[in-house]
Scaffold this motif. Structure first.
Motif, PDB file in Angstrom:
ATOM      1  N   LEU A 255       0.837  -1.209   0.000  1.00 52.23           N
ATOM      2  CA  LEU A 255       0.000   0.000   0.000  1.00 52.23           C
ATOM      3  C   LEU A 255       0.868   1.254   0.000  1.00 52.23           C
ATOM      4  O   LEU A 255       0.435   2.318  -0.422  1.00 52.23           O
TER       5      LEU A 255
ATOM      6  N   ASN B  97      -0.375  -9.170  -6.236  1.00 52.89           N
ATOM      7  CA  ASN B  97      -1.690  -9.690  -5.837  1.00 52.89           C
ATOM      8  C   ASN B  97      -1.608 -11.143  -5.374  1.00 52.89           C
ATOM      9  O   ASN B  97      -2.319 -11.539  -4.455  1.00 52.89           O
TER      10      ASN B  97
ATOM     11  N   ARG C 252      -0.382 -10.879  -1.957  1.00 50.71           N
ATOM     12  CA  ARG C 252      -1.419 -10.326  -1.065  1.00 50.71           C
ATOM     13  C   ARG C 252      -2.425 -11.392  -0.634  1.00 50.71           C
ATOM     14  O   ARG C 252      -2.986 -11.308   0.452  1.00 50.71           O
TER      15      ARG C 252
ATOM     16  N   PHE D   6      -7.703  -3.924   9.316  1.00 49.12           N
ATOM     17  CA  PHE D   6      -7.546  -2.467   9.423  1.00 49.12           C
ATOM     18  C   PHE D   6      -7.982  -1.931  10.784  1.00 49.12           C
ATOM     19  O   PHE D   6      -8.848  -2.518  11.448  1.00 49.12           O
TER      20      PHE D   6
ATOM     21  N   ALA E 273     -12.685  -1.205   8.207  1.00 53.44           N
ATOM     22  CA  ALA E 273     -12.824  -1.006   6.752  1.00 53.44           C
ATOM     23  C   ALA E 273     -13.825  -1.965   6.118  1.00 53.44           C
ATOM     24  O   ALA E 273     -13.601  -2.466   5.013  1.00 53.44           O
TER      25      ALA E 273
ATOM     26  N   TYR F 158     -17.137  -2.898   4.046  1.00 52.14           N
ATOM     27  CA  TYR F 158     -17.799  -2.184   2.953  1.00 52.14           C
ATOM     28  C   TYR F 158     -19.226  -1.815   3.405  1.00 52.14           C
ATOM     29  O   TYR F 158     -20.052  -2.698   3.627  1.00 52.14           O
TER      30      TYR F 158
ATOM     31  N   ASN G 219     -11.462 -13.879  -6.033  1.00 44.95           N
ATOM     32  CA  ASN G 219     -10.107 -14.420  -6.143  1.00 44.95           C
ATOM     33  C   ASN G 219     -10.036 -15.931  -6.370  1.00 44.95           C
ATOM     34  O   ASN G 219      -9.036 -16.421  -6.857  1.00 44.95           O
TER      35      ASN G 219
ATOM     36  N   GLU H 106     -17.022  -6.021 -15.025  1.00 48.58           N
ATOM     37  CA  GLU H 106     -17.951  -5.976 -13.877  1.00 48.58           C
ATOM     38  C   GLU H 106     -19.357  -5.658 -14.354  1.00 48.58           C
ATOM     39  O   GLU H 106     -19.927  -4.626 -13.998  1.00 48.58           O
TER      40      GLU H 106
ATOM     41  N   SER I 239     -15.714   8.697   0.941  1.00 46.47           N
ATOM     42  CA  SER I 239     -15.839   8.092   2.276  1.00 46.47           C
ATOM     43  C   SER I 239     -15.190   6.710   2.289  1.00 46.47           C
ATOM     44  O   SER I 239     -14.617   6.298   3.295  1.00 46.47           O
TER      45      SER I 239
ATOM     46  N   THR J 292     -12.127   5.851   4.919  1.00 42.98           N
ATOM     47  CA  THR J 292     -12.326   4.760   5.878  1.00 42.98           C
ATOM     48  C   THR J 292     -11.546   3.501   5.463  1.00 42.98           C
ATOM     49  O   THR J 292     -11.822   2.416   5.967  1.00 42.98           O
ATOM     50  N   GLU J 293     -10.629   3.653   4.569  1.00 46.23           N
ATOM     51  CA  GLU J 293      -9.699   2.592   4.131  1.00 46.23           C
ATOM     52  C   GLU J 293     -10.386   1.425   3.425  1.00 46.23           C
ATOM     53  O   GLU J 293      -9.799   0.350   3.301  1.00 46.23           O
ATOM     54  N   GLN J 294     -11.624   1.632   2.944  1.00 42.66           N
ATOM     55  CA  GLN J 294     -12.298   0.534   2.229  1.00 42.66           C
ATOM     56  C   GLN J 294     -11.625   0.269   0.885  1.00 42.66           C
ATOM     57  O   GLN J 294     -11.600  -0.869   0.405  1.00 42.66           O
TER      58      GLN J 294
ATOM     59  N   ASP K  22      -8.383   0.707   0.327  1.00 41.36           N
ATOM     60  CA  ASP K  22      -7.171  -0.045   0.679  1.00 41.36           C
ATOM     61  C   ASP K  22      -7.514  -1.503   0.964  1.00 41.36           C
ATOM     62  O   ASP K  22      -6.752  -2.410   0.601  1.00 41.36           O
ATOM     63  N   ALA K  23      -8.683  -1.723   1.620  1.00 35.96           N
ATOM     64  CA  ALA K  23      -9.102  -3.097   1.938  1.00 35.96           C
ATOM     65  C   ALA K  23      -9.306  -3.907   0.659  1.00 35.96           C
ATOM     66  O   ALA K  23      -8.984  -5.091   0.615  1.00 35.96           O
ATOM     67  N   MET K  24      -9.820  -3.261  -0.382  1.00 34.35           N
ATOM     68  CA  MET K  24      -9.970  -3.968  -1.664  1.00 34.35           C
ATOM     69  C   MET K  24      -8.601  -4.303  -2.233  1.00 34.35           C
ATOM     70  O   MET K  24      -8.366  -5.418  -2.692  1.00 34.35           O
ATOM     71  N   GLU K  25      -7.711  -3.326  -2.178  1.00 33.56           N
ATOM     72  CA  GLU K  25      -6.378  -3.545  -2.753  1.00 33.56           C
ATOM     73  C   GLU K  25      -5.646  -4.693  -2.078  1.00 33.56           C
ATOM     74  O   GLU K  25      -5.062  -5.539  -2.752  1.00 33.56           O
ATOM     75  N   VAL K  26      -5.683  -4.730  -0.729  1.00 30.41           N
ATOM     76  CA  VAL K  26      -4.960  -5.800  -0.039  1.00 30.41           C
ATOM     77  C   VAL K  26      -5.643  -7.159  -0.218  1.00 30.41           C
ATOM     78  O   VAL K  26      -5.038  -8.182   0.045  1.00 30.41           O
ATOM     79  N   SER K  27      -6.911  -7.156  -0.689  1.00 30.36           N
ATOM     80  CA  SER K  27      -7.566  -8.429  -1.001  1.00 30.36           C
ATOM     81  C   SER K  27      -7.360  -8.798  -2.472  1.00 30.36           C
ATOM     82  O   SER K  27      -8.098  -9.633  -3.007  1.00 30.36           O
ATOM     83  N   ALA K  28      -6.404  -8.157  -3.125  1.00 30.91           N
ATOM     84  CA  ALA K  28      -6.071  -8.421  -4.539  1.00 30.91           C
ATOM     85  C   ALA K  28      -7.244  -8.117  -5.479  1.00 30.91           C
ATOM     86  O   ALA K  28      -7.418  -8.762  -6.505  1.00 30.91           O
ATOM     87  N   ILE K  29      -8.079  -7.149  -5.092  1.00 29.69           N
ATOM     88  CA  ILE K  29      -9.181  -6.698  -5.959  1.00 29.69           C
ATOM     89  C   ILE K  29      -8.806  -5.315  -6.475  1.00 29.69           C
ATOM     90  O   ILE K  29      -8.309  -4.489  -5.709  1.00 29.69           O
TER      91      ILE K  29
ATOM     92  N   TYR L  49     -13.391  -1.747 -10.080  1.00 29.84           N
ATOM     93  CA  TYR L  49     -14.679  -2.016  -9.423  1.00 29.84           C
ATOM     94  C   TYR L  49     -15.448  -0.724  -9.134  1.00 29.84           C
ATOM     95  O   TYR L  49     -16.675  -0.704  -9.251  1.00 29.84           O
TER      96      TYR L  49
END
Lengths: 253, 265
Positions: A58, A82, A85, A92, A96, A98, A114, B43, B125, B129-131, B133-140, B145
């Motif tokens: 990140l 990825n 990852r 977090f 975080a 959704y 994935n 998508e 938002s 709220t790092e959502q 970043d949460a997608m990125e670290v989940s390889a999405i 999206y």
């Protein structure tokens, strides 16, 4: 007592990171061994979160070397990054979750995107397994806005675990929670380590959390680790005035 | 003899630097959209969901605005035409005004306020709220999206909404004309279609596609680059509306010049 292997899963050498004139990390060295819970302690703004954000790509460091599972983890092409990852879970600070998705959708989202051709049955099985693991099976159809702070943390951890990561990174897992919920989250971190056989880095400034979850402590002061070792080694015989002060000002003493 | 640099020069250079950096970032953002839009995974479900959200969310306001514009524009145009005894030209006048300019412009401006701000706030938002970043670290891929889906949805939906606005505005106009000039529905619409050409419809669809893309990409850009916590979310939503409207007027002017050049060539 946990079984910690001699194999290093994360190796950090000479890591530097600055934001304009703010030099956050100044040549950090750190190892994480397979099966251990390593707690990184330090005051707010010392770069603890920056360190684990660098591990998952990140943030990019200015200088240094990071090896994860023995392979260089910096400057990887996005496909390889990825792949890496998927083996690392990141919980977090503010969970975080959704906002627009239910708890079930939050958990399914990383999984269905994935794991190709995964069956509906397998998705449901994993969601149920993880919600059971975090002791919140009844929240499955709730929205994140309907959950308490502690529940959000648990669901955040469950979502992170859905891909069965080998390394878990927890960013301030007990921040903003009441003492009872803090203990529950600490227990959950230990339970995750045992149930899913993960190696973890826990970022915190909460000494109670550190003592309860950590096999080793690493204290980050002025951009470098000034003390690394067991809780007793680092704090009870502390000679470094800043480490001593950090211990003394916490509620333990 | 050396020119002495004072604080005003520094402020000016910092502002210029910020402006050009912003421009370069925006260009990179748009470039990334065109790179990502062709790459799988596509998508489709999220695009459809966004199309529904955008269309459904804007419909009540667009219906009301379009209808009132039809009535008011007809009412205001009548005295001028009446001076020449030409009130029978009202359907023609209204149809040209609505199809060529008012329909696309009103739809775009309302959508910029309603849809652009909500995209800016939603993504802003998610950012703070790092959502994301949460997608990125989940390889999405969060860009694909969030940004690609929303921008495609606005690009497809604004022309649809524009056609709907045209229809509602013409119906408003018809009610007014029918009450005052006793013109039937068929006579009204025969006059409407006689006075507009294929170029009018084609240019308004193209214009709406451009407006839709602008609303989507600006909303996403402002949200994606928001910072400073909750304050930044409000700023992102506000900036998305202001920037979209500014660009829509410039685009309207440019497309009008091009279409006129084609029309009178």
């Amino acid at each position: 007592m946990r079984k910690i292997e001699n194999e290093k899963v994360v190796e950090i050498r000479g890591l530097y990171k600055s934001f304009d004139d703010n030099h956050v990390l100044r040549g950090v060295d750190l190892d994480l061994y397979k099966g251990e819970n390593l707690v990184v302690l330090g005051k707010s703004g010392t770069g603890k979160s920056v360190l684990i954000k660098i591990l998952v790509g990140l943030l990019t460091p200015d200088k240094g070397e990071v090896k994860i599972f023995g392979k260089n983890a910096l400057g990887l092409p996005i496909k390889e990054l990825n792949q890496l990852r998927l083996r690392i879970g990141f919980s977090f600070q503010a969970s975080a979750l959704y906002d627009s998705m239910t708890v079930r959708e939050n958990l399914e989202f990383p999984l269905v995107r994935n794991v190709k051709n995964i069956s509906r049955k397998e998705v449901d099985r994993r969601v149920e397994e993880l919600l059971e693991a975090v002791a919140l099976p009844k929240t499955v159809n709730q929205m994140p806005s309907e959950l308490s702070g502690g529940q959000k943390k648990r669901i955040g951890i469950a979502r992170t675990l859905i891909l069965y990561p080998e390394i878990m990174l927890y960013d301030e897992p007990t921040a903003g929670l009441d003492p009872v919920t803090c203990i529950e989250i600490n227990n959950l971190i230990n339970q995750v380590q045992e149930q899913f056989n993960t190696s973890s880095i826990v970022i915190t400034h909460d000494l109670a959390c550190a003592k309860q979850t950590g096999d080793r402590m690493a204290v980050l002061i002025n951009g470098q680790f000034t003390a690394v070792g067991s809780f007793t080694d680092v704090f009870e015989g502390a000679e470094d005035p800043q480490v001593k002060a950090f211990y003394d000002y916490n509620f333990i003493k | 003899m050396f020119y002495k640099i004072d604080s005003r020069d520094t402020v000016l250079s910092k502002k210029l630097d910020k402006f050009f950096r912003g421009l370069a970032n925006a260009f990179q953002f748009v470039k990334r959209f065109f790179q990502e839009v062709w790459r799988p995974p596509y998508e489709f479900r999220e695009v459809l969901r966004q199309c529904y959200e955008i269309g459904y969310r804007s419909l009540p306001l667009i219906s009301l605005t379009g209808f009132i514009i039809g009535i008011v524009f007809t009412n205001q145009s009548r005295p001028s035409l009446a001076e020449f005894g030409a009130t029978s030209w009202l359907p023609a006048l209204i149809s040209i005004a609505v199809v060529r300019a008012l329909g696309p412009l009103v739809t775009a401006l309302i959508s910029a306020g309603k849809v652009g701000s909500s995209i800016g706030a939603e993504i802003g938002s998610m950012k703070v709220t790092e959502q994301i970043d949460a997608m990125e670290v989940s390889a999405i891929n969060p860009f694909k999206y969030l940004v690609v889906t929303r921008t495609l949805a606005t690009t497809f939906m604004i022309p649809v909404l524009m056609m709907y606005t045209d229809f509602v505005a013409l119906m408003g106009s018809f009610i007014n004309v029918n009450q005052n000039e006793l013109v039937s529905l068929s006579t009204f619409f025969i006059q409407v279609f006689e006075s507009i050409s294929f170029l009018d419809i084609f240019s308004s669809v193209i214009k709406s596609l451009i407006f839709g893309f602008t609303i989507g990409i600006v909303g996403c850009y402002k949200g994606y680059n928001s910072s400073k916590g909750t304050e930044g979310v409000g700023q992102a939503a506000n900036a998305a509306v202001v920037m979209s409207m500014f660009l829509i007027f410039i685009e309207e002017l440019l497309v009008m010049q091009i279409v006129n050049a084609i029309r009178y060539a």
